[in-house]
Design an enzyme around this catalytic site. Sequence first.
Site, PDB file in Angstrom:
ATOM      1  N   LYS A 118      -3.991  14.407   4.393  1.00  0.00           N
ATOM      2  CA  LYS A 118      -3.454  13.654   5.542  1.00  0.00           C
ATOM      3  C   LYS A 118      -2.648  14.554   6.465  1.00  0.00           C
ATOM      4  O   LYS A 118      -2.738  14.438   7.677  1.00  0.00           O
ATOM      5  CB  LYS A 118      -2.603  12.482   5.055  1.00  0.00           C
ATOM      6  CG  LYS A 118      -3.465  11.395   4.429  1.00  0.00           C
ATOM      7  CD  LYS A 118      -2.677  10.174   4.052  1.00  0.00           C
ATOM      8  CE  LYS A 118      -3.618   9.106   3.493  1.00  0.00           C
ATOM      9  NZ  LYS A 118      -2.951   8.067   2.769  1.00  0.00           N
ATOM     10  N   LYS A 173     -15.633   5.724   1.288  1.00  0.00           N
ATOM     11  CA  LYS A 173     -14.982   4.603   0.612  1.00  0.00           C
ATOM     12  C   LYS A 173     -14.779   3.444   1.592  1.00  0.00           C
ATOM     13  O   LYS A 173     -14.489   3.683   2.770  1.00  0.00           O
ATOM     14  CB  LYS A 173     -13.620   5.103   0.101  1.00  0.00           C
ATOM     15  CG  LYS A 173     -12.880   4.133  -0.774  1.00  0.00           C
ATOM     16  CD  LYS A 173     -11.602   4.756  -1.282  1.00  0.00           C
ATOM     17  CE  LYS A 173     -10.726   3.687  -1.896  1.00  0.00           C
ATOM     18  NZ  LYS A 173      -9.470   4.188  -2.418  1.00  0.00           N
ATOM     19  N   LYS A 175     -10.795  -0.350   6.054  1.00  0.00           N
ATOM     20  CA  LYS A 175     -10.706  -1.022   7.365  1.00  0.00           C
ATOM     21  C   LYS A 175     -10.735  -0.007   8.494  1.00  0.00           C
ATOM     22  O   LYS A 175     -11.341  -0.241   9.531  1.00  0.00           O
ATOM     23  CB  LYS A 175      -9.415  -1.815   7.432  1.00  0.00           C
ATOM     24  CG  LYS A 175      -9.617  -3.224   6.974  1.00  0.00           C
ATOM     25  CD  LYS A 175      -8.478  -4.109   7.366  1.00  0.00           C
ATOM     26  CE  LYS A 175      -8.746  -5.460   6.723  1.00  0.00           C
ATOM     27  NZ  LYS A 175      -7.545  -6.100   6.268  1.00  0.00           N
TER      28      LYS A 175
END
Length: 326
Positions: free
Chosen positions: A111, A193, A196
């Site tokens: 990240k 994966k 949303k």
Amino acid sequence: MARIFSGIQPSGELHIGNYLGAVKNWVALQATAESFFCIVDYHAIIAAYDPADLRIRRREMALGLLASGLDPQHTSVFVQSDVPEHTELAWIFNTVTPVGELERQTQFKDKSARQESVMAGLLNYPILQAADILLYRADTVPVGEDQVQHLELSRVIARRWNAQYAPDADYFPEPQPKLTPTRRIMGLDGQAKMSKSLNNTIGLMESPEEIWAKLRPAMTDPKRIKKTDPGTPEVCNIYHLHKAFSPPATVEHVAMQCSTAGWGCIDCKKVLAGSMETELVPIRSRAAELRARPAALDEALAAGAEKCRRVAKETMRGVRDRMGFD
Ligand code: SF4
């Protein structure tokens, strides 16, 4: 009695990836131990967010958890920010965790590599996770494979704090992972994966028509071009969804029909849509009942938070006492 803790981000409506990858397992486990299931809203603010939207997403998540079958009579479903001891214990764990260990976490490396300016919250996220778990002195944590490294860090933190402040007793148990039986649920694109943010999900509360509109074009075995080509079920995301939703005899039938080119992918997806409907109808119906009685949801969350605050205060009494804050 054994204690189970697990958490979920307040991402709004549950999708089938959340459901199969975590919540369905929680429902199965809730009767086996004293269990704590937390909507981790403090974890959700490490990226930019809209406060009004957070309120809605937190409530939708709570509704989804109860509708999926978590029973507030037997388990504590609660919101992290309703129990201030989470952040207090996280601060304490900051003082026994070297920065290098946090920087080695795979999720932090992934990240932070995509961000120009990295906030301390992203680095310290696994410390708050350790506090979430250890506050309830949970011995078991149902997790997906991608959370195993963070859980290992929670064990290291427990060990280090115990060695420093409670050498005569293992005050914090070292929590063990209980891997979710369903393998990683891939998105409808079959590439990543289900998430949303990638817009590749099916929502748990979506209507049969909405689900079919998403299932119909969903990725299958990429080598199966024509109906007459035999397929390889194991490489097909639809087959893995059958394994999660369809009875064993149907799964066997799917594998046979696919590998012998006995049917086309649309036939296969129609059967899957039927299996999903069987599982999702009672969930949607419980969700509708909860929407009609919002006070019931408030009461369930308030009761969950009250119990958790009691347990958290007890844990923190021992922590403060051993650390010289009494
Ligand atoms: Fe996948 Fe079913 Fe098509 Fe086989 S028949 S490739 S399992 S969708």
